[in-house]
Scaffold this motif. Structure first.
Motif, mmCIF file in Angstrom:
data_model
loop_
_atom_site.group_PDB
_atom_site.id
_atom_site.type_symbol
_atom_site.label_atom_id
_atom_site.label_comp_id
_atom_site.label_asym_id
_atom_site.label_seq_id
_atom_site.Cartn_x
_atom_site.Cartn_y
_atom_site.Cartn_z
ATOM 1 N N GLN A 62 0.829 -1.203 0.000
ATOM 2 C CA GLN A 62 0.000 0.000 0.000
ATOM 3 C C GLN A 62 0.868 1.259 0.000
ATOM 4 O OE1 GLN A 62 -3.232 -0.358 -0.477
ATOM 5 N NE2 GLN A 62 -2.904 -2.572 -0.391
ATOM 6 N N GLU A 63 1.961 1.206 0.717
ATOM 7 C CA GLU A 63 2.902 2.320 0.773
ATOM 8 C C GLU A 63 3.467 2.614 -0.621
ATOM 9 O OE1 GLU A 63 5.761 3.039 4.418
ATOM 10 O OE2 GLU A 63 6.780 1.836 2.903
ATOM 11 N N GLU A 64 3.829 1.555 -1.333
ATOM 12 C CA GLU A 64 4.343 1.709 -2.687
ATOM 13 C C GLU A 64 3.295 2.368 -3.593
ATOM 14 O OE1 GLU A 64 6.045 -1.077 -6.365
ATOM 15 O OE2 GLU A 64 5.381 -1.984 -4.488
ATOM 16 N N LYS A 65 2.060 1.944 -3.435
ATOM 17 C CA LYS A 65 0.975 2.526 -4.224
ATOM 18 C C LYS A 65 0.803 4.011 -3.892
ATOM 19 C CE LYS A 65 -3.995 1.888 -5.088
ATOM 20 N NZ LYS A 65 -5.220 1.145 -4.664
ATOM 21 N N MET A 66 0.847 4.363 -2.616
ATOM 22 C CA MET A 66 0.703 5.763 -2.213
ATOM 23 C C MET A 66 1.863 6.605 -2.713
ATOM 24 S SD MET A 66 -0.926 5.636 1.636
ATOM 25 C CE MET A 66 -0.018 4.224 2.246
ATOM 26 N N ASN A 67 3.038 6.013 -2.773
ATOM 27 C CA ASN A 67 4.211 6.754 -3.229
ATOM 28 C C ASN A 67 4.204 7.006 -4.733
ATOM 29 O OD1 ASN A 67 5.679 7.406 -0.866
ATOM 30 N ND2 ASN A 67 6.430 5.302 -0.702
ATOM 31 N N ARG A 68 3.307 6.362 -5.455
ATOM 32 C CA ARG A 68 3.168 6.666 -6.881
ATOM 33 C C ARG A 68 2.361 7.948 -7.102
ATOM 34 N NH1 ARG A 68 2.697 0.814 -7.523
ATOM 35 N NH2 ARG A 68 0.412 0.933 -7.588
ATOM 36 N N LEU A 69 1.713 8.430 -6.051
ATOM 37 C CA LEU A 69 1.000 9.694 -6.126
ATOM 38 C C LEU A 69 1.992 10.853 -5.980
ATOM 39 C CD1 LEU A 69 -2.022 8.748 -3.832
ATOM 40 C CD2 LEU A 69 -2.053 8.958 -6.329
ATOM 41 N N PRO A 70 1.631 12.048 -6.444
ATOM 42 C CA PRO A 70 2.552 13.201 -6.391
ATOM 43 C C PRO A 70 2.595 13.815 -4.986
ATOM 44 C CG PRO A 70 0.492 13.847 -7.425
ATOM 45 C CD PRO A 70 0.387 12.368 -7.181
ATOM 46 N N ASN A 71 3.372 13.207 -4.098
ATOM 47 C CA ASN A 71 3.481 13.628 -2.699
ATOM 48 C C ASN A 71 4.534 14.717 -2.536
ATOM 49 O OD1 ASN A 71 1.907 11.474 -0.913
ATOM 50 N ND2 ASN A 71 2.921 10.344 -2.556
ATOM 51 N N PHE A 72 4.184 15.724 -1.744
ATOM 52 C CA PHE A 72 5.117 16.808 -1.463
ATOM 53 C C PHE A 72 5.009 17.208 0.012
ATOM 54 C CE2 PHE A 72 4.065 17.098 -5.937
ATOM 55 C CZ PHE A 72 5.309 17.265 -6.541
ATOM 56 N N MET A 73 6.006 17.956 0.455
ATOM 57 C CA MET A 73 6.037 18.460 1.821
ATOM 58 C C MET A 73 6.577 19.886 1.797
ATOM 59 S SD MET A 73 5.483 17.641 5.094
ATOM 60 C CE MET A 73 5.635 15.852 5.310
ATOM 61 N N THR A 74 6.019 20.735 2.643
ATOM 62 C CA THR A 74 6.538 22.085 2.816
ATOM 63 C C THR A 74 6.252 22.536 4.243
ATOM 64 O OG1 THR A 74 6.671 24.283 1.816
ATOM 65 C CG2 THR A 74 4.463 23.342 2.098
ATOM 66 N N LYS A 75 6.771 23.685 4.594
ATOM 67 C CA LYS A 75 6.499 24.297 5.897
ATOM 68 C C LYS A 75 5.565 25.488 5.699
ATOM 69 C CE LYS A 75 9.427 22.080 8.759
ATOM 70 N NZ LYS A 75 9.088 21.490 10.076
ATOM 71 N N ILE A 76 4.521 25.535 6.502
ATOM 72 C CA ILE A 76 3.573 26.635 6.453
ATOM 73 C C ILE A 76 3.591 27.373 7.789
ATOM 74 C CG2 ILE A 76 1.147 27.279 6.230
ATOM 75 C CD1 ILE A 76 2.284 26.350 3.600
ATOM 76 N N GLN A 77 3.756 28.678 7.748
ATOM 77 C CA GLN A 77 3.733 29.490 8.957
ATOM 78 C C GLN A 77 2.281 29.774 9.351
ATOM 79 O OE1 GLN A 77 6.556 30.697 10.628
ATOM 80 N NE2 GLN A 77 5.220 31.520 12.226
#
Length: 406
Positions: A62-77
């Motif tokens: 399931q993790e592999e499947k989720m990682n095929r999606l365009p996942n991103f991370m950022t910091k929001i103030q």
């Protein structure tokens, strides 16, 4: 400005082993004869799913499947709370002028609710509008960071989502939401009507019928028009929810820390707490073990822990002085509104009630479907969005220079 970088989901192996150990030690209560679903999740269902989670469920798959999606991370103030790490999906359409759409989940959902509609929304551009889609994990949910201070309520969730859209270059956009996503996106519209050009809800959160003081013509029409059979059924569904299915809300709105000990320590407690809602709130949706356990595992492995998500109820109920509190269930002008009433949702008011929420430009009444519209009935939800934002739709061309067409 904090950078945006790709994000890969990778739950440590020791957490997987810990889950397996806890599942192998699970103890179950007894059960009354013929209790069925009236008392909660049946014992046979809990034993079946606990065994499957322990022996057959493949998180890495399931993790592999989720990682095929365009996942991103950022910091929001966030004012008063510092910088928070926010995880999100960002799927851009190939149509340059696609409509920017923010999809906001609720509880016990996650950003993964957008998975089925994502490929459908980015299509189009000729016969129907295409969309650039952003779907965050709300703070305290999924892979986003948890909040460490009291008072993170709807205004803060709304500001987090708005700042994310600005960070991505979308100074104008539209929104879609159910459950808490409906509350959050309406708060966003009240706070930032210059940016939130239209909102579509599949959770119609009207407080009651129109009043003679605020909407006299609508109130008069409502008073003189009998409810349809469908509207009577919707009111009955709402009554059932408030009398038979609302206990979780009272608990999480008053003492979330108490239930949090069970959710954080026992995967079977978490499974029962979430599974009950997925069963009761959907419209006979055939949840597979892998679907269900992926949803539950997202809470078990959440960056903020399994208990953090419950606090949104407490913070919202206790934010009595929040300046935008009335926008949850009251009139929000200046933001075009679309409403899809799925018959097995939790709050299914008559049409006139929904029209107290804002300038309604689109309404639909799908033949079936429940609370988790994007997952249960993805085609119907996308159809409604295309009708609302497409040519001749009530929200056609609301985003300047991004009409959704080639």
């Amino acid at each position: 400005m904090a950078p945006i970088h790709p994000y890969k989901i990778a739950v440590p192996s020791d957490r997987l082993q810990n889950l397996h150990t806890k599942l192998s030690m699970a103890e179950f209560p007894d059960e009354l004869d013929a209790a069925e679903w009236d008392y909660g999740v049946p014992l046979s269902e809990m034993k079946r799913l606990t065994a499957y989670w322990k022996d057959d469920f493949d998180w890495r798959k399931q993790e592999e499947k989720m990682n095929r999606l365009p996942n991103f991370m950022t910091k929001i103030q966030v004012d008063g709370f510092g910088e928070l790490g926010v995880h999100f999906l960002h799927q851009e359409s190939e149509v340059q002028k696609a409509v920017p759409l923010l999809f906001v989940h609720g509880w016990p959902g996650s950003y993964l609710e957008v998975e089925k509609i994502l490929p459908l929304l980015i299509e189009g551009g000729k016969d129907g509008p295409s969309f650039h889609v952003v779907a965050p994990s709300l703070p305290n949910f999924g892979w986003s960071e948890g909040v460490k201070k009291r008072g993170f309520a709807l205004k803060e969730y709304a500001e987090t989502c708005h700042q994310l859209m600005l960070r991505l270059g979308y100074d104008q956009y539209v929104t879609q939401g159910g459950d808490w996503g409906a509350h959050i996106t309406r708060t966003m519209g009240a706070m930032h009507p210059e940016s939130v050009k239209a909102s579509h809800l599949n959770f119609v959160i009207a407080a009651g019928p129109p009043s003679l003081t605020s909407q006299p013509l609508l109130a008069l029409h409502h008073a003189l028009t009998p409810h349809t059979a469908r509207e009577r059924a919707g009111l009955a569904r709402t009554t059932w929810f408030l009398t038979e299915g609302y206990g979780y809300n009272k608990q999480q709105s008053t003492k979330p820390q108490t239930i949090g000990y069970a959710l954080a320590d026992s995967p079977t407690a978490l499974l029962a707490w979430v599974f009950e809602k997925l069963h009761d709130w959907s419209d006979a949706y055939p949840w597979t073990p892998n679907e269900l356990l992926t949803w539950v595992s997202l809470y078990w492995f959440a960056a903020a822990g399994p208990a953090a998500s419950a606090r949104i109820y407490y913070e919202t109920m206790h934010a009595v002085d929040e300046p935008f509190a009335a926008s949850r269930r009251g009139w929000v002008g200046g933001v075009k509104l679309g409403l899809s009433r799925f018959p097995r949702d939790l709050n299914v008011p008559p049409r006139a009630w929904g029209r107290t929420l804002g300038p309604v430009v689109f309404e639909s009444e799908p033949g079936d479907g429940g609370h988790f519209a994007a997952h249960e009935r993805p085609d119907e939800l996308v159809r409604d969005l295309r009708a609302m934002f497409g040519k001749g739709g009530g929200a056609e061309g609301v985003v300047r220079g991004r009409e959704g067409f080639v």
